[in-house]
Scaffold this motif. Sequence first.
Motif, PDB file in Angstrom:
ATOM      1  N   ILE A 136      29.823 -37.987   9.843  1.00 10.43           N
ATOM      2  CA  ILE A 136      29.592 -39.428   9.887  1.00 10.43           C
ATOM      3  C   ILE A 136      30.315 -40.062  11.070  1.00 10.43           C
ATOM      4  O   ILE A 136      29.784 -40.961  11.738  1.00 10.43           O
ATOM      5  N   VAL A 137      31.546 -39.602  11.337  1.00  7.27           N
ATOM      6  CA  VAL A 137      32.293 -40.106  12.499  1.00  7.27           C
ATOM      7  C   VAL A 137      31.459 -39.957  13.770  1.00  7.27           C
ATOM      8  O   VAL A 137      31.302 -40.892  14.556  1.00  7.27           O
ATOM      9  N   LEU A 138      30.910 -38.767  13.975  1.00  9.16           N
ATOM     10  CA  LEU A 138      30.142 -38.511  15.192  1.00  9.16           C
ATOM     11  C   LEU A 138      28.819 -39.276  15.202  1.00  9.16           C
ATOM     12  O   LEU A 138      28.390 -39.782  16.251  1.00  9.16           O
ATOM     13  N   ALA A 139      28.183 -39.392  14.035  1.00 12.12           N
ATOM     14  CA  ALA A 139      26.906 -40.109  13.974  1.00 12.12           C
ATOM     15  C   ALA A 139      27.088 -41.590  14.327  1.00 12.12           C
ATOM     16  O   ALA A 139      26.321 -42.150  15.129  1.00 12.12           O
ATOM     17  N   ILE A 140      28.115 -42.222  13.753  1.00  5.17           N
ATOM     18  CA  ILE A 140      28.346 -43.641  14.033  1.00  5.17           C
ATOM     19  C   ILE A 140      28.756 -43.837  15.492  1.00  5.17           C
ATOM     20  O   ILE A 140      28.299 -44.771  16.161  1.00  5.17           O
ATOM     21  N   TYR A 141      29.610 -42.938  15.987  1.00  2.00           N
ATOM     22  CA  TYR A 141      30.075 -43.115  17.368  1.00  2.00           C
ATOM     23  C   TYR A 141      28.927 -43.000  18.369  1.00  2.00           C
ATOM     24  O   TYR A 141      28.808 -43.815  19.291  1.00  2.00           O
ATOM     25  N   TRP A 142      28.084 -41.999  18.202  1.00  3.76           N
ATOM     26  CA  TRP A 142      26.984 -41.822  19.151  1.00  3.76           C
ATOM     27  C   TRP A 142      25.978 -42.962  19.036  1.00  3.76           C
ATOM     28  O   TRP A 142      25.375 -43.376  20.039  1.00  3.76           O
TER      29      TRP A 142
END
Length: 504
Positions: free
Chosen positions: A132-138
Amino acid sequence: MKQTEKKGISIFALAMLNVVAVVSLRGLPAEAEYGLSSIFYYIFAAIVFLVPVSLVAAELATGWSEKGGVFRWVGEAFGPKLALIAIFMLWIEVTVWFPTALTFGSVSLAFMGPNQTWDQSLSENKFFVLAIVLAIYWLATFVALRGTEAFAKLAKWGGLIGTVIPGVILIVLGFSYLFAGNTPQIELAWKDVIPDFSNFNNVVLAASIFLFYAGMEMNAIHVKEVDNAPRNYPIAIGIAALGTVLVFVLGTLAIAFVIPQSEINLTQSLLVAYHDMFVWAGIGWAAPVMAACLALGVLAGVVGWVAGPSSALLVVAKGGYLPRFWQQTNKHGMATHIMMAQALLVTLISTVFVVLPSVQAAYQILSQLTIVLYLIMYLMMFAAAIYLRYSQPNRPRPYKIPGGSLGMWLIAGLGFIGSLTAFLFSFIPPSQIAVGSPETFVAILVILTIVFVSIPLLIYKARKPHWRDPEVTDFAPFTWEIEDKHPGVINPSDKVTHTLHQPN
């Protein structure tokens, strides 16, 4: 003419950008552990850090409004080498900070389920958090790449829906719970407002409160886009500063009323507090809705932080301080290569969540590294503000800290001492949180700090004349460059830089 006025940033929009950049509800559980004494820490940090940052940034941004932000300010006082360190600290600290902010976003999404026990279990799953961290950041990076207009709108409405409204609801429900006659989870005695300073660990963990207040200077890069900047910029900063303190103090107490100190979790307690309050109010169905709003608030804040420091670093790059590769922009004028490099670094750093003992441990170590890096920049900013009062005494400053040199020494000096104290405390691991070996914890902080400070020094040493973009005409030289002097030499001129510099 109408189109130009439409693009100007209003007082409300700038205040909201700063509130979104500074206010984050995710950090409240960490201070809720202190109960009423959190009031002391918030007010103390506001006096020795938030107020000095706000006032100093207002003077520097309106007095040296040329592009570059903190790079311009530090460079005018101490030269481009230290200026490059300052702007790089701003960019790299936010890169380190993203995983901690986005952890809260992932926990918010986990709590959108119908079963709180299952939600808590999901929020503790490292692989779920990482995904989720990576999905939101991208996603935030994609939005930021679409330009200022796109991320300003998201910051404005996302901040309202995901930060301001949830903050108000948290405060209203928390104090309603108290006033309805329920027993609070903390003692309500005025004597408890003053912390127990004999417990050194309290002071160490409380140093993290400085990070809560960081960011008030970030939107100074947009000062030229503000309507009537000399008047409106300081007003917007003042509104944002006052709102920030109120939300933090009252929100922290609201959590402390509902969640027992022994059960406070850095990443989950805010969502648990909302759930318990909504159930108490008979609207338990609202808990998942609030979780979604909080996740939107995280996205809005991250978009602003992706765009702000990267845009500032792009300005510096085009001025000849980074290789031409890092000056690549898209049709919206956004720094594509810088932002992609940041995205890759965030992806790499986020894997720490899989390596460290727990999500809380990763959260804490990255938070303290962020504080260390950010405070290096603030120490330079405060020192530059003081020095520029002597090296450029006649520089027009539309907003000027009152009280002459003494006033500047009191305000910026207080900020410098407060920042230095928090900087030193940040190298000490708090005993309240399991972070593995204390020696390893400190070693990681020290080594990474040295590495990140060394990078801009090496870049500066390797700089080449062809790095400067020949098409850039709006990046004014420093005042001392125009007058063929050295940084810090007293300049009695009352001219602003852009009137001295006439590009061909």
